[in-house]
Design an enzyme around this catalytic site. Structure first.
Site, PDB file in Angstrom:
ATOM      1  N   THR A 157      27.461  20.614  41.936  1.00  0.00           N
ATOM      2  CA  THR A 157      28.733  20.199  41.343  1.00  0.00           C
ATOM      3  C   THR A 157      28.947  21.211  40.220  1.00  0.00           C
ATOM      4  OG1 THR A 157      27.659  18.692  39.796  1.00  0.00           O
ATOM      5  CG2 THR A 157      28.427  17.735  41.871  1.00  0.00           C
ATOM      6  N   HIS A 158      30.184  21.608  40.022  1.00  0.00           N
ATOM      7  CA  HIS A 158      30.501  22.668  39.037  1.00  0.00           C
ATOM      8  C   HIS A 158      29.743  23.960  39.348  1.00  0.00           C
ATOM      9  CE1 HIS A 158      32.059  19.251  36.642  1.00  0.00           C
ATOM     10  NE2 HIS A 158      30.953  18.659  37.031  1.00  0.00           N
ATOM     11  N   SER A 279      30.134  49.908  53.741  1.00  0.00           N
ATOM     12  CA  SER A 279      30.951  50.588  52.747  1.00  0.00           C
ATOM     13  C   SER A 279      30.964  52.067  53.065  1.00  0.00           C
ATOM     14  CB  SER A 279      30.366  50.346  51.361  1.00  0.00           C
ATOM     15  OG  SER A 279      30.797  51.348  50.474  1.00  0.00           O
ATOM     16  N   LYS A 285      25.474  48.571  51.663  1.00  0.00           N
ATOM     17  CA  LYS A 285      26.349  47.410  51.720  1.00  0.00           C
ATOM     18  C   LYS A 285      26.505  46.826  53.122  1.00  0.00           C
ATOM     19  CE  LYS A 285      28.516  45.744  48.879  1.00  0.00           C
ATOM     20  NZ  LYS A 285      29.728  46.122  48.138  1.00  0.00           N
ATOM     21  N   ASN A 287      29.156  43.810  54.102  1.00  0.00           N
ATOM     22  CA  ASN A 287      30.147  42.930  53.486  1.00  0.00           C
ATOM     23  C   ASN A 287      30.635  41.849  54.440  1.00  0.00           C
ATOM     24  OD1 ASN A 287      30.092  44.589  51.176  1.00  0.00           O
ATOM     25  ND2 ASN A 287      31.614  45.961  52.080  1.00  0.00           N
ATOM     26  N   GLU A 292      36.002  36.751  54.046  1.00  0.00           N
ATOM     27  CA  GLU A 292      36.924  37.202  52.989  1.00  0.00           C
ATOM     28  C   GLU A 292      38.363  37.230  53.501  1.00  0.00           C
ATOM     29  OE1 GLU A 292      35.582  40.696  50.622  1.00  0.00           O
ATOM     30  OE2 GLU A 292      33.684  40.374  51.646  1.00  0.00           O
ATOM     31  N   GLN A 324      67.243  30.795  62.515  1.00  0.00           N
ATOM     32  CA  GLN A 324      66.614  31.850  63.310  1.00  0.00           C
ATOM     33  C   GLN A 324      65.373  32.404  62.596  1.00  0.00           C
ATOM     34  OE1 GLN A 324      68.991  34.603  65.752  1.00  0.00           O
ATOM     35  NE2 GLN A 324      68.252  36.213  64.410  1.00  0.00           N
TER      36      GLN A 324
END
Ligand code: ARG
Length: 462
Positions: A157-158, A279, A285, A287, A292, A324
């Site tokens: 939580t948080h 990358s 990297k 990703n 995303e 339209q």
């Protein structure tokens, strides 16, 4: 194909080239061709049954449309901007092929009820496809839940470690969300599946049409009961896009979690290489591009919802050309949803779960503090007092750099004499999980029960 405009008799000069491009919709509404033909065939059959169209004309129309459908499928129909939209392109092609019978097809209808019918027929099919894809994604998540019912991860939580949860339980939270998305789609489809045809331009028609017949032929559940409303409202499209937006919001939440979990700081999961990119500059990297993009595309779909709402706002009755503009956002919403759901199910099936890293994270956040508090309550201490006792124990353990379960019994007893040897059973994440054994709780037994419940729900027909 001749390109003479349908209403040329009324006009003294041709439409300006830029205006033609500005007002034309053929570039995008040709996508509705199949449903436009479906609607025309039902309309023609109804006209024939009503004695408005001869059997010979009907047959010519049926044969002509079959040929046109084949031309479209073969990519051989040359769409013309001069003919503005899909409706007039197909009608003109029909007339070129079969002559006067083609010119009689438009008896008792207007493009206004025609287009509203086409979109509804098309969207109805797309919703069914989407519902199947939602269920497939749910099935992928249910498989993950079953395989990882016993895997402990920190529940947050948080975004702070809160209590241990089963990774399977976490996956099932999304199955629930998607279940409501599916319900919304099913419910929305009922209102999509109503027939505007017969409203004609706005006021109905003077021909003895039998709307029940057309509706039956097209499989519409209901008939729009007011002609002005039938041709003008696009609330069904807005409703669909709203349901689509919520679905994308749900997937944006899961995407955010996948992105965080894949970060080496978490290392909870790995997404298969085929859903990631590297990358161009940083060789190390990998990703999580797909999640995303899903996160990003949720904004796109919500943009379409806003666009459609504003399109409808303050429009006077009945049909206005504004409508339209309903098509591109709707088409894009459907395409985005279909692609996202397909890729997502595949991605979840190819995901690697890393239980050791999840468990290590649980051990770093005093995730069983609530369990210790509950333990003391069960030994007779009021909850508020036990909350305080545990807070002090956590502070002590934190200072020592250890977890609560690593403290020796004497140290724990220093905080409360109620603590005994059996405390260690509740201080493990596994004990914490198993103790939450009720409907909706995270105990592995409950996770397995929910897996079984969803497996049978997902088998029910759409
Ligand atoms: N292309 C138009 C649309 O998509 C078809 C209906 C046009 N009707 C009219 N009266 N201009 O809304």
């Amino acid at each position: 194909m001749s390109s003479e405009k349908t209403w040329s008799g009324r006009f003294n000069e041709p439409v300006a080239e830029l205006v033609k491009q500005y007002t034309g919709s053929i570039d995008f509404d040709q996508r509705l061709a199949r449903w436009d033909i479906q609607g025309s065939l039902a309309h023609a059959q109804m006209l024939c049954e009503a004695g408005v169209l001869s059997a010979e004309d009907l047959q010519a129309i049926q044969e002509g449309m079959a040929a046109i459908q084949a031309e479209i499928e073969a990519g051989k129909l040359a769409w013309s901007l001069d003919l503005e939209d899909v409706h007039m392109n197909i009608e003109r092609r029909l007339t070129d092929k079969i002559g006067d019978a083609g010119k009689r097809l438009h008896t008792g209808r207007s493009r206004n009820d025609q287009v509203a019918t086409d979109i509804r027929l098309w969207l109805r099919d797309e919703i069914s496809l989407i519902r199947g894809l939602i269920r497939d994604l749910q099935a992928a998540l249910v498989d993950l839940a079953e395989a990882h019912a016993e895997v402990v991860m920190p529940g947050f939580t948080h975004l702070q470690v809160a209590q241990p949860v089963s990774f399977g339980h976490h996956m099932l939270a999304y199955v629930e969300m998607l279940g409501r998305d599916d319900e919304r789609m099913a419910d929305c489809r009922k209102r999509v599946n109503r027939m505007p045809l017969g409203a004609a331009a706005l006021a109905g028609t003077t021909y003895p049409i039998q709307r029940e017949t057309t509706a039956r032929l097209l499989g519409f559940e209901q008939i729009c009961q007011n002609s002005l409303d039938a041709v003008s409202d696009r609330d069904f499209a807005i409703e669909f896009t709203a349901a689509a937006s919520l679905l994308m919001i749900h997937l944006s939440r899961l995407s955010e979690e996948l992105i965080v979990w894949m970060s080496p700081r978490f290392g909870f999961i790995d997404i298969a290489d085929r859903f990631c990119t590297g990358s161009s500059i940083m060789p190390q990297k990998k990703n999580p591009d797909v999640p995303e993009l899903v996160r990003g595309k949720s904004g796109r779909v919500i943009g379409h919802l806003m666009g459609l709402l504003m399109l409808m706002k303050s429009q006077p009755l009945a049909y206005n050309k504004d409508n339209q503009e309903d098509k591109e956002p709707l088409f894009d919403t459907v395409d985005t949803l279909v692609d996202t759901l397909r890729i997502y199910a595949d991605m979840m099936r190819g995901m690697t779960v890393k239980p050791q890293n999840m468990r290590a994270a649980v051990m770093q956040g005093f995730a069983t503090a609530t369990d210790l508090a509950d333990y003391l309550v069960k030994k007779g201490l009021p909850f508020r007092d036990s909350h305080e006792v545990v807070a002090l124990a956590v502070r002590h353990a934190d200072g020592m750099g250890v977890d609560l379960g690593d403290l020796p019994l004497v140290a724990l007893q220093g905080f409360s004499s109620l603590i005994e040897e059996d405390v260690y059973a509740v201080l493990t994440p596994e004990g914490s999980l198993a103790a939450r054994d009720h409907i909706g709780g995270t105990a592995p037994a409950q996770v397995r029960a929910q897996v079984a419940r969803w497996r049978s729900l997902l088998q029910q027909p759409l």
